[in-house]
Design a protein around this motif. Structure first.
Motif, PDB file in Angstrom:
ATOM      1  N   ARG A 187       0.844  -1.189   0.000  1.00 46.40           N
ATOM      2  CA  ARG A 187       0.000   0.000   0.000  1.00 46.40           C
ATOM      3  C   ARG A 187       0.879   1.238   0.000  1.00 46.40           C
ATOM      4  O   ARG A 187       1.962   1.257   0.567  1.00 46.40           O
ATOM      5  CB  ARG A 187      -0.917   0.005   1.211  1.00 46.40           C
ATOM      6  CG  ARG A 187      -0.225  -0.070   2.561  1.00 46.40           C
ATOM      7  CD  ARG A 187      -1.265  -0.301   3.652  1.00 46.40           C
ATOM      8  NE  ARG A 187      -0.638  -0.608   4.928  1.00 46.40           N
ATOM      9  CZ  ARG A 187      -0.647   0.201   5.976  1.00 46.40           C
ATOM     10  NH1 ARG A 187      -1.220   1.379   5.868  1.00 46.40           N
ATOM     11  NH2 ARG A 187      -0.093  -0.145   7.101  1.00 46.40           N
TER      12      ARG A 187
ATOM     13  N   ARG B 187      -4.210   3.252   5.740  1.00 48.53           N
ATOM     14  CA  ARG B 187      -5.348   2.334   5.704  1.00 48.53           C
ATOM     15  C   ARG B 187      -6.150   2.493   6.999  1.00 48.53           C
ATOM     16  O   ARG B 187      -5.588   2.455   8.090  1.00 48.53           O
ATOM     17  CB  ARG B 187      -4.871   0.893   5.541  1.00 48.53           C
ATOM     18  CG  ARG B 187      -6.006  -0.125   5.483  1.00 48.53           C
ATOM     19  CD  ARG B 187      -5.478  -1.513   5.161  1.00 48.53           C
ATOM     20  NE  ARG B 187      -5.033  -1.594   3.781  1.00 48.53           N
ATOM     21  CZ  ARG B 187      -3.900  -2.179   3.383  1.00 48.53           C
ATOM     22  NH1 ARG B 187      -3.106  -2.723   4.275  1.00 48.53           N
ATOM     23  NH2 ARG B 187      -3.571  -2.211   2.116  1.00 48.53           N
TER      24      ARG B 187
ATOM     25  N   ASP C 161      -7.056   4.223   2.082  1.00 48.44           N
ATOM     26  CA  ASP C 161      -7.737   2.970   1.765  1.00 48.44           C
ATOM     27  C   ASP C 161      -8.585   2.602   2.973  1.00 48.44           C
ATOM     28  O   ASP C 161      -8.128   2.704   4.122  1.00 48.44           O
ATOM     29  CB  ASP C 161      -6.732   1.845   1.489  1.00 48.44           C
ATOM     30  CG  ASP C 161      -5.963   2.068   0.204  1.00 48.44           C
ATOM     31  OD1 ASP C 161      -6.563   2.598  -0.759  1.00 48.44           O
ATOM     32  OD2 ASP C 161      -4.763   1.744   0.169  1.00 48.44           O
TER      33      ASP C 161
ATOM     34  N   ASN D 175     -12.604   2.921  -3.074  1.00 45.16           N
ATOM     35  CA  ASN D 175     -11.507   2.784  -2.106  1.00 45.16           C
ATOM     36  C   ASN D 175     -11.914   2.031  -0.847  1.00 45.16           C
ATOM     37  O   ASN D 175     -11.137   1.922   0.088  1.00 45.16           O
ATOM     38  CB  ASN D 175     -10.968   4.165  -1.722  1.00 45.16           C
ATOM     39  CG  ASN D 175     -11.937   4.954  -0.847  1.00 45.16           C
ATOM     40  OD1 ASN D 175     -13.150   4.918  -1.068  1.00 45.16           O
ATOM     41  ND2 ASN D 175     -11.415   5.670   0.133  1.00 45.16           N
TER      42      ASN D 175
END
Length: 387
Positions: free
Chosen positions: A212, A216, A248, A267
């Motif tokens: 990533r 997140r 995310d 997302n």
């Protein structure tokens, strides 16, 4: 040693007891988990032996009465009927359901110890009747300290019915998984324990989420709110509000909650029936409803939180962790997409909440593991017996 663990039929209360129950069994003790019929499947799925006591109580219906009012709606005033907070009605209803069966079970199985979660008041009554020690385990912040003055009187009619005499609802010792710096203080004898997250059985192998390049955030709304009032299950709205924030989003739901979700932005990744501890392992922040299990699981990973309580006890939990600077809190009246985005961005960018959450994580890791607490209970048992 034979140990009866007991809670009423609510999965999150079971989940809090599972690590210590497993630790006792791993140490060679016999363990039996007693609850109302509705929890039997969850107990067995946790790989613990189950015994049924009492009958099911309409917990969801009672909890529905306690929901915090929506903005602009008139909510019920906190009701006190001369015996204390109205939540005592729910606690005593479960005690009425379970006590007789729990007394028979302890007697027939020849138990040496009863471990009960903090709201299962059949535990200390049955232990007093049968003459075995009662150990209270907290599933989160010790909010019943606020009712310490009225709990004995609330239990007295049921305790008298079974000849127990005066019963201490706080037991002989309390197992406490909450960092002391944010826990409500109490006068009871305490055994600190490290919080080891158990959020339900594994249903599929855990898979790393992959690389990533941006933060997140996990959004999860536990199990309670969707059961009590599906219209209050706002996890999907929260996740959608984070679209366009450069994050995310992982939305963790149960299979029963999946159909409550509307269409979501690209997302947002939905994971179903994945234990929260696994989801949070690869996240930078947590957004939830303020349940004790979610808060402690997030703290075990050192994650800052945005919490939106919808029940009085959730408000109590969020207040404690916010006082420790590890969480931001939005009330239902303050809840807008813009406010959600602003608070989450602050949690990700400001060093204070992450540092506070990390310090609480280190405090949790410094506490004895469940295996050590299981050994301590075996050593303490003779001294806990009341003659």
């Amino acid at each position: 040693m034979r140990v009866v663990f007991t809670t009423w039929a609510w999965p999150s209360h079971l989940y809090a007891l599972v690590p210590l129950a497993r630790a006792c069994r791993a140490a060679g003790h016999e363990v039996l988990f007693a609850s109302e019929p509705a929890l039997t499947r969850d107990v067995l799925r946790a790989d613990l032996p189950a015994a049924v006591v009492g009958t099911d109580v309409d917990t969801a219906g009672m909890v529905r009465e306690y929901l915090l009012p929506l903005p602009g709606a008139a909510g019920p005033a906190p009701r006190r009927d001369g015996r204390g907070p109205r939540v005592l009605r729910m606690l005593t209803a479960h005690a009425e359901s379970m006590t007789a069966g729990l007394i028979r079970l302890i007697t027939d199985w020849r138990a040496d110890l009863v471990v009960y979660d903090q709201v299962t008041l059949a535990g200390p009554i049955a232990a007093a009747v049968t003459g075995v020690p009662a150990v209270r385990q907290l599933y989160g912040f010790d909010l019943l300290q606020r009712a310490r003055g009225v709990l004995p009187d609330a239990l007295a009619p049921l305790a008298d019915r079974f000849g127990a005499g005066p019963v201490d609802p706080f037991g002989a010792v309390t197992v406490d998984p909450v960092p002391a710096s944010v826990q409500l203080p109490g006068a009871q004898r305490t055994l600190p324990m490290r919080h080891v997250p158990y959020n339900g059985p594994e249903t599929s192998p855990w898979r790393p989420p992959g690389p990533r390049g941006r933060p997140r955030v996990c959004v999860s709304w536990g199990h309670t709110i969707a059961k009590v009032d599906p219209s209050r299950f706002i996890a999907g709205r929260i996740a959608a509000a984070l679209a366009g924030t450069g994050t995310d989003v992982v939305l963790a739901v149960s299979a029963a909650q999946r159909d409550l979700l509307a269409e979501l932005p690209e997302n947002v990744r939905v994971v179903v029936d994945t234990p929260l501890r696994d989801v949070l392992r690869d996240c930078d922040a947590f957004v939830g409803h303020g349940g004790a299990g979610g808060i402690l699981t997030a703290l075990a990973h050192g994650l800052p939180m945005l919490l939106v309580p919808q029940l009085p006890d959730h408000a109590g939990h969020t207040g404690r962790v916010a006082a420790g600077d590890a969480a931001s809190v939005l009330s239902l009246a303050e809840l807008t997409p813009a406010a959600v985005r602003e608070e989450v961005e602050r949690l990700l960018e400001a060093p204070g909440p992450r540092r506070a959450a990390g310090e609480l994580r280190e405090e949790m890791l410094g506490r004895p593991a469940p295996a050590e607490v299981a050994a301590a209970l075996a050593e303490l048992r003779p001294s806990l017996v009341r003659h």
